[in-house]
Design an enzyme around this catalytic site. Structure first.
Site, PDB file in Angstrom:
ATOM      1  N   MET A  77      52.577  24.756  50.258  1.00 45.03           N
ATOM      2  CA  MET A  77      51.104  24.188  50.273  1.00 45.03           C
ATOM      3  C   MET A  77      50.938  22.999  51.090  1.00 45.03           C
ATOM      4  SD  MET A  77      49.380  26.037  46.873  1.00 45.03           S
ATOM      5  CE  MET A  77      47.996  25.632  47.294  1.00 45.03           C
ATOM      6  N   HIS A  78      49.659  22.664  51.308  1.00 46.61           N
ATOM      7  CA  HIS A  78      49.303  21.282  51.493  1.00 46.61           C
ATOM      8  C   HIS A  78      49.598  20.631  52.882  1.00 46.61           C
ATOM      9  CE1 HIS A  78      48.225  21.558  47.247  1.00 46.61           C
ATOM     10  NE2 HIS A  78      49.340  21.542  46.860  1.00 46.61           N
ATOM     11  N   ASP A 233      52.407  29.547  48.158  1.00 47.94           N
ATOM     12  CA  ASP A 233      53.826  29.757  47.196  1.00 47.94           C
ATOM     13  C   ASP A 233      53.522  30.280  45.895  1.00 47.94           C
ATOM     14  OD1 ASP A 233      53.257  27.118  46.778  1.00 47.94           O
ATOM     15  OD2 ASP A 233      55.367  26.428  47.419  1.00 47.94           O
TER      16      ASP A 233
END
Length: 478
Positions: A77-78, A233
């Site tokens: 992520m991110h 995830d």
């Protein structure tokens, strides 16, 4: 057949399942992380495409390979993939564990309504502060940015030709109204972004597009292969472990540490530094506490002592011992929950001339478990309660560590039987849902348990006192 792709930080894993959801084959391909400056962490998105092609090549001889009907991507992520108007990558992807945007994160976090709408503290690893950093330090690249995609959404673009992202992944950007499950105009304005720079949003279990004909031909698939929205995830891991309802949860004793539970409503409490994100299915959310270094602490100790983690812990056996004389603070890369500090650092306390490498290893294991207990307590402050908890991740292979964790958390922990139950399986399950429209409750089920590890009643009080001492030491550091 269905294909789940787990786009990890250090490698990509592709898992094939049959129509009933049983895994039939998997393949992996690795790539590197670049650290051009201290605190920076970047990747070339082209490496993900190369890895995907390599994985598909490995799977091609699997019986039934050509019958794949659905694909879904679970991604770390991110991350920020910046694209120009022709969908060309403008710079390396800034990853989740990059800490360069500390100042920008603090600025956004202090902006009115940002926490209320996003449901979260703005951490330096989130996507929005990364774009503020790019605006200030790479203004030409920022000016040419037509789209910002998360890593999984970039693979979705490669697969479908569409800018499409799922809600669980997008919830970690600080641009999404997590309660309303849509991009937020106030959050976008605070981050100097526009809605037209965002991908289209779909639920993780819904169709996000159709596999591009040229890829279908290259890989040997039929026509009209559905690509699902996919997931971040941890949401995908929740789908793989069947964590869908309140009271259900898992602890991941991996490189980083996670305590995650499902929620049937939006119940944020940003002050706890708990992450509150959309789940990969409609009208569900999940919350998690995150520690940035878990088994990575043991890997670090192994590197500096020249011993493997297995060798360091071999003398402990499987019988749980009382708390050791050395205390370890597991903040080697800073910490998220509950301290929200990129600068916090770890250390040992109680060292003596008699201290051995085994003492250090024992202290590391205890410190990691205390850090995960911090995450659990932070979740409880939001009103979450975990009744049933799986333990997954590389550290779960250590019987001693699992007994220690169960005792420090004061929770019975279920060890799944060997097999698939992680993010790749969760992604394959989302692909199946996007194709068939099956009931998620019948598909996103928990794995069979090999055993349940209960807290040690004789040592529980000792570890409770150890946790209290750990909290006092953390308070001194923060």
């Amino acid at each position: 057949m269905y294909l789940g792709i787990d786009l990890g930080t250090s490698g990509l894993r592709a898992l094939m399942t049959d129509a009933a959801g049983k895994p039939v084959a998997s393949a992996e391909a690795q790539y590197d992380v670049q650290t051009p400056h201290p605190g920076w962490s970047e990747q070339d998105p082209g490496d993900w495409i190369t890895a995907l092609d390599r994985a598909m090549g490995q799977l091609r001889s699997t019986p039934g390979y050509g019958d794949i009907r659905g694909i879904a991507v679970a991604g770390h992520m991110h991350g920020a993939v910046l694209l120009d108007g022709s969908d060309q990558v403008l710079r390396p992807c800034i990853l989740w564990n990059d800490t360069r945007s500390v100042a920008e994160a603090a600025e956004l976090d202090a902006t009115a309504k940002v926490r209320d709408l996003s449901g979260n503290i703005v951490f330096p690893g989130f996507t929005a502060p990364k774009l503020l950093w790019v605006q200030r330090h790479e203004p030409e690249i920022f000016a040419n940015t037509a789209k910002v995609l998360l890593p999984a959404a970039y693979l979705n673009l490669h697969l479908t030709g569409r800018h499409v992202a799922d809600l669980s992944d997008s919830a970690g950007t600080s641009w999404l109204d997590v309660g309303a499950r849509d991009w937020s105009e106030p959050l976008l304005r605070a981050g100097r972004m526009r809605r037209d720079q965002m991908p289209d949003l779909v639920e993780g279990c819904e169709p996000g597009g159709i596999l591009r004909p040229e890829l279908a031909a290259r890989w040997g698939f039929g026509k009209d292969v559905t690509v699902a929205g996919g997931a971040g995830d941890n949401a995908a891991a929740a789908c793989g472990t069947g964590v869908m309802a309140p009271g259900q949860g898992f602890v991941s004793l991996g490189t980083s540490g996670v305590v995650l539970t499902a929620r049937d409503g939006f119940c944020p409490d940003p002050e706890t530094a708990v992450h509150t994100f959309c789940h990969a299915i409609p009208d569900r959310w999940y919350q998690m506490g995150v520690m940035l270094s878990a088994t990575d602490c043991m890997n670090w100790l192994g590197r500096i002592t020249g011993q493997s983690p297995a060798d360091l812990t071999a003398g402990l056996g499987e019988e749980l011992q009382p708390p050791g004389p050395v205390t370890f603070m597991p903040y080697l890369s800073g910490e998220r929950t509950p301290h929200n500090s990129a600068s916090l650092r770890g250390g040992f306390q109680g060292l003596s001339i008699a201290t051995t490498a085994e003492d250090l290893a024992r202290a590391v294991m205890e410190g990691v478990c205390y850090g995960l207990r911090d995450c659990l307590e932070a979740l409880r402050k939001t009103g979450a309660e975990i009744d049933s908890c799986l333990v997954i991740g590389g550290g779960s292979k250590s019987a001693y560590w699992v007994k220690l964790l169960a005792t420090i958390l004061n929770l019975p922990l279920q060890l799944p039987k060997d097999g698939e139950f992680g993010a790749a399986l969760g992604a394959a399950r989302l692909a199946r849902l996007a194709v068939t429209g099956d009931d998620p409750a019948e598909v996103l089920t928990a794995p069979e348990s090999a055993m349940t590890v209960a807290p040690d009643p004789l040592l529980r009080d000792g570890y409770e006192a150890g946790y209290a001492a750990f909290r006092r030491r953390a308070a001194e550091l923060t």
